[in-house]
Design an enzyme around this catalytic site. Sequence first.
Site, PDB file in Angstrom:
ATOM      1  N   TRP A 291      -0.965  -8.430   6.443  1.00 22.99           N
ATOM      2  CA  TRP A 291      -1.049  -7.410   7.506  1.00 22.99           C
ATOM      3  C   TRP A 291      -1.807  -8.024   8.677  1.00 22.99           C
ATOM      4  O   TRP A 291      -2.825  -8.697   8.474  1.00 22.99           O
ATOM      5  CB  TRP A 291      -1.818  -6.184   7.013  1.00 22.99           C
ATOM      6  CG  TRP A 291      -0.954  -5.035   6.575  1.00 22.99           C
ATOM      7  CD1 TRP A 291      -0.272  -4.936   5.409  1.00 22.99           C
ATOM      8  CD2 TRP A 291      -0.701  -3.820   7.299  1.00 22.99           C
ATOM      9  NE1 TRP A 291       0.384  -3.740   5.346  1.00 22.99           N
ATOM     10  CE2 TRP A 291       0.139  -3.016   6.492  1.00 22.99           C
ATOM     11  CE3 TRP A 291      -1.113  -3.320   8.537  1.00 22.99           C
ATOM     12  CZ2 TRP A 291       0.585  -1.757   6.884  1.00 22.99           C
ATOM     13  CZ3 TRP A 291      -0.677  -2.059   8.921  1.00 22.99           C
ATOM     14  CH2 TRP A 291       0.168  -1.297   8.104  1.00 22.99           C
TER      15      TRP A 291
ATOM     16  N   PHE B 132      -6.214  -4.346   1.281  1.00 22.27           N
ATOM     17  CA  PHE B 132      -6.622  -3.696   0.040  1.00 22.27           C
ATOM     18  C   PHE B 132      -6.326  -4.577  -1.172  1.00 22.27           C
ATOM     19  O   PHE B 132      -7.047  -4.511  -2.184  1.00 22.27           O
ATOM     20  CB  PHE B 132      -5.915  -2.336  -0.095  1.00 22.27           C
ATOM     21  CG  PHE B 132      -6.555  -1.419  -1.086  1.00 22.27           C
ATOM     22  CD1 PHE B 132      -7.801  -0.873  -0.831  1.00 22.27           C
ATOM     23  CD2 PHE B 132      -5.929  -1.108  -2.283  1.00 22.27           C
ATOM     24  CE1 PHE B 132      -8.419  -0.040  -1.750  1.00 22.27           C
ATOM     25  CE2 PHE B 132      -6.534  -0.280  -3.204  1.00 22.27           C
ATOM     26  CZ  PHE B 132      -7.784   0.259  -2.941  1.00 22.27           C
ATOM     27  N   GLU B 133      -5.306  -5.409  -1.071  1.00 23.52           N
ATOM     28  CA  GLU B 133      -4.944  -6.305  -2.187  1.00 23.52           C
ATOM     29  C   GLU B 133      -5.847  -7.550  -2.254  1.00 23.52           C
ATOM     30  O   GLU B 133      -5.730  -8.355  -3.185  1.00 23.52           O
ATOM     31  CB  GLU B 133      -3.471  -6.727  -2.079  1.00 23.52           C
ATOM     32  CG  GLU B 133      -2.469  -5.650  -2.430  1.00 23.52           C
ATOM     33  CD  GLU B 133      -2.382  -4.542  -1.400  1.00 23.52           C
ATOM     34  OE1 GLU B 133      -2.337  -4.847  -0.198  1.00 23.52           O
ATOM     35  OE2 GLU B 133      -2.400  -3.357  -1.800  1.00 23.52           O
TER      36      GLU B 133
ATOM     37  N   ARG C 142     -12.104 -12.299  18.071  1.00 24.59           N
ATOM     38  CA  ARG C 142     -12.846 -12.818  16.914  1.00 24.59           C
ATOM     39  C   ARG C 142     -12.045 -13.790  16.053  1.00 24.59           C
ATOM     40  O   ARG C 142     -12.491 -14.212  14.991  1.00 24.59           O
ATOM     41  CB  ARG C 142     -13.317 -11.634  16.054  1.00 24.59           C
ATOM     42  CG  ARG C 142     -14.401 -10.808  16.720  1.00 24.59           C
ATOM     43  CD  ARG C 142     -14.517  -9.413  16.149  1.00 24.59           C
ATOM     44  NE  ARG C 142     -15.611  -8.656  16.789  1.00 24.59           N
ATOM     45  CZ  ARG C 142     -15.528  -8.103  18.007  1.00 24.59           C
ATOM     46  NH1 ARG C 142     -14.418  -8.208  18.707  1.00 24.59           N
ATOM     47  NH2 ARG C 142     -16.566  -7.443  18.515  1.00 24.59           N
TER      48      ARG C 142
ATOM     49  N   TYR D   3     -16.962 -12.622   2.522  1.00 22.45           N
ATOM     50  CA  TYR D   3     -16.356 -11.433   3.130  1.00 22.45           C
ATOM     51  C   TYR D   3     -15.793 -11.755   4.510  1.00 22.45           C
ATOM     52  O   TYR D   3     -16.540 -11.943   5.469  1.00 22.45           O
ATOM     53  CB  TYR D   3     -17.446 -10.363   3.228  1.00 22.45           C
ATOM     54  CG  TYR D   3     -17.029  -9.044   3.815  1.00 22.45           C
ATOM     55  CD1 TYR D   3     -16.322  -8.122   3.051  1.00 22.45           C
ATOM     56  CD2 TYR D   3     -17.377  -8.711   5.114  1.00 22.45           C
ATOM     57  CE1 TYR D   3     -15.965  -6.892   3.585  1.00 22.45           C
ATOM     58  CE2 TYR D   3     -17.024  -7.483   5.656  1.00 22.45           C
ATOM     59  CZ  TYR D   3     -16.319  -6.575   4.882  1.00 22.45           C
ATOM     60  OH  TYR D   3     -15.973  -5.360   5.404  1.00 22.45           O
TER      61      TYR D   3
ATOM     62  N   HIS E 101      -6.576   6.244   7.324  1.00 24.51           N
ATOM     63  CA  HIS E 101      -6.400   5.087   6.456  1.00 24.51           C
ATOM     64  C   HIS E 101      -7.367   3.949   6.789  1.00 24.51           C
ATOM     65  O   HIS E 101      -7.790   3.205   5.920  1.00 24.51           O
ATOM     66  CB  HIS E 101      -4.958   4.562   6.533  1.00 24.51           C
ATOM     67  CG  HIS E 101      -4.021   5.280   5.634  1.00 24.51           C
ATOM     68  ND1 HIS E 101      -3.384   6.443   5.993  1.00 24.51           N
ATOM     69  CD2 HIS E 101      -3.616   5.011   4.371  1.00 24.51           C
ATOM     70  CE1 HIS E 101      -2.636   6.856   5.008  1.00 24.51           C
ATOM     71  NE2 HIS E 101      -2.755   6.016   4.004  1.00 24.51           N
TER      72      HIS E 101
ATOM     73  N   ASP F  11      -4.203   5.823  14.065  1.00 28.58           N
ATOM     74  CA  ASP F  11      -4.377   7.260  14.265  1.00 28.58           C
ATOM     75  C   ASP F  11      -4.609   8.022  12.969  1.00 28.58           C
ATOM     76  O   ASP F  11      -4.674   9.241  12.973  1.00 28.58           O
ATOM     77  CB  ASP F  11      -3.131   7.841  14.954  1.00 28.58           C
ATOM     78  CG  ASP F  11      -2.987   7.303  16.350  1.00 28.58           C
ATOM     79  OD1 ASP F  11      -4.024   6.991  16.960  1.00 28.58           O
ATOM     80  OD2 ASP F  11      -1.840   7.186  16.813  1.00 28.58           O
TER      81      ASP F  11
ATOM     82  N   VAL G 272      -8.207  -5.215   9.548  1.00 26.75           N
ATOM     83  CA  VAL G 272      -7.803  -3.815   9.618  1.00 26.75           C
ATOM     84  C   VAL G 272      -8.041  -3.337  11.049  1.00 26.75           C
ATOM     85  O   VAL G 272      -9.122  -3.525  11.606  1.00 26.75           O
ATOM     86  CB  VAL G 272      -8.601  -2.944   8.629  1.00 26.75           C
ATOM     87  CG1 VAL G 272      -7.961  -1.562   8.521  1.00 26.75           C
ATOM     88  CG2 VAL G 272      -8.653  -3.599   7.255  1.00 26.75           C
TER      89      VAL G 272
HETATM   90  N1  RBF Z   1      -3.686  -3.500   5.694  1.00 24.01           N
HETATM   91  C1  RBF Z   1      -4.368  -4.332   6.493  1.00 24.01           C
HETATM   92  O1  RBF Z   1      -4.718  -5.437   6.072  1.00 24.01           O
HETATM   93  N2  RBF Z   1      -4.705  -3.970   7.780  1.00 24.01           N
HETATM   94  C2  RBF Z   1      -4.363  -2.751   8.301  1.00 24.01           C
HETATM   95  O2  RBF Z   1      -4.683  -2.492   9.473  1.00 24.01           O
HETATM   96  C3  RBF Z   1      -3.647  -1.857   7.462  1.00 24.01           C
HETATM   97  N3  RBF Z   1      -3.336  -0.624   7.927  1.00 24.01           N
HETATM   98  C4  RBF Z   1      -2.702   0.242   7.086  1.00 24.01           C
HETATM   99  C5  RBF Z   1      -2.403   1.536   7.537  1.00 24.01           C
HETATM  100  C6  RBF Z   1      -1.784   2.440   6.691  1.00 24.01           C
HETATM  101  C7  RBF Z   1      -1.463   3.813   7.208  1.00 24.01           C
HETATM  102  C8  RBF Z   1      -1.452   2.033   5.357  1.00 24.01           C
HETATM  103  C9  RBF Z   1      -0.775   3.002   4.403  1.00 24.01           C
HETATM  104  C10 RBF Z   1      -1.722   0.770   4.913  1.00 24.01           C
HETATM  105  C11 RBF Z   1      -2.326  -0.163   5.767  1.00 24.01           C
HETATM  106  N4  RBF Z   1      -2.621  -1.443   5.332  1.00 24.01           N
HETATM  107  C12 RBF Z   1      -3.313  -2.282   6.143  1.00 24.01           C
HETATM  108  C13 RBF Z   1      -2.126  -1.946   4.033  1.00 24.01           C
HETATM  109  C14 RBF Z   1      -3.115  -1.819   2.891  1.00 24.01           C
HETATM  110  O3  RBF Z   1      -4.146  -2.812   2.981  1.00 24.01           O
HETATM  111  C15 RBF Z   1      -2.359  -2.055   1.548  1.00 24.01           C
HETATM  112  O4  RBF Z   1      -1.649  -3.264   1.616  1.00 24.01           O
HETATM  113  C16 RBF Z   1      -1.401  -0.940   1.229  1.00 24.01           C
HETATM  114  O5  RBF Z   1      -2.019   0.320   1.357  1.00 24.01           O
HETATM  115  C17 RBF Z   1      -0.812  -1.092  -0.191  1.00 24.01           C
HETATM  116  O6  RBF Z   1      -1.856  -1.069  -1.171  1.00 24.01           O
END
Ligand code: RBF
Length: 159
Positions: free
Chosen positions: A31, A66-67, A136, A122, A97, A94, A90
């Site tokens: 992501w 999250f993974e 950054r 981290y 999450h 809006d 991240v």
């Molecule tokens: N993962 C990121 O690494 N950065 C993000 O900005 C990010 N935004 C997310 C926004 C939403 C609404 C959702 C549902 C997931 C997002 N994720 C993001 C993915 C998250 O880390 C993870 O991969 C998923 O939720 C699947 O477990």
Amino acid sequence: MASALHNLSAYDAASVPSAKGMSFGIIVADWNDTYTYAMAQGAIDTLIAHGAEPGHIEVRHVPGSFELIYGTAKMVKEGHVDAVIAIGCVIRGDTPHFDYICQGTTQGLAELNSRGSVPVIYGLLTCDNEQQAADRTGGKLGNKGVECAVTAIKMVAND
Ligand code: RBF
């Protein structure tokens, strides 16, 4: 003194121990890959600049921040590396999450750090917008990946 106007990644290279003989894992989230890949590259370049062998740096990808918890836990459990750097970005959107992902990932990595056998570094950027992320990850505030690499080397040297 560090401030928002300074490159926060500037450091005294002479104060960093040699990374020769050390093994590192880097878990990088896909992501916001423009930023996470720049951080990962900054970390790799810094580890090598301080003596780590490229063959002793293992990079693995996970879908999102999250993974990072699972990917890091798995690599720690395998026992092949001296430290793991977890890299994600991240960006506030809006939905709530942002807060859930930031808190969940931070807590998960913190638990691994306290319970694991090797240091977990981290490298989660939590940004309000893309400009903050760009600043950054090689922009005017440096590259957080560089800082993660320096921290990893110092932690392994002190282990
Ligand atoms: N993962 C990121 O690494 N950065 C993000 O900005 C990010 N935004 C997310 C926004 C939403 C609404 C959702 C549902 C997931 C997002 N994720 C993001 C993915 C998250 O880390 C993870 O991969 C998923 O939720 C699947 O477990």
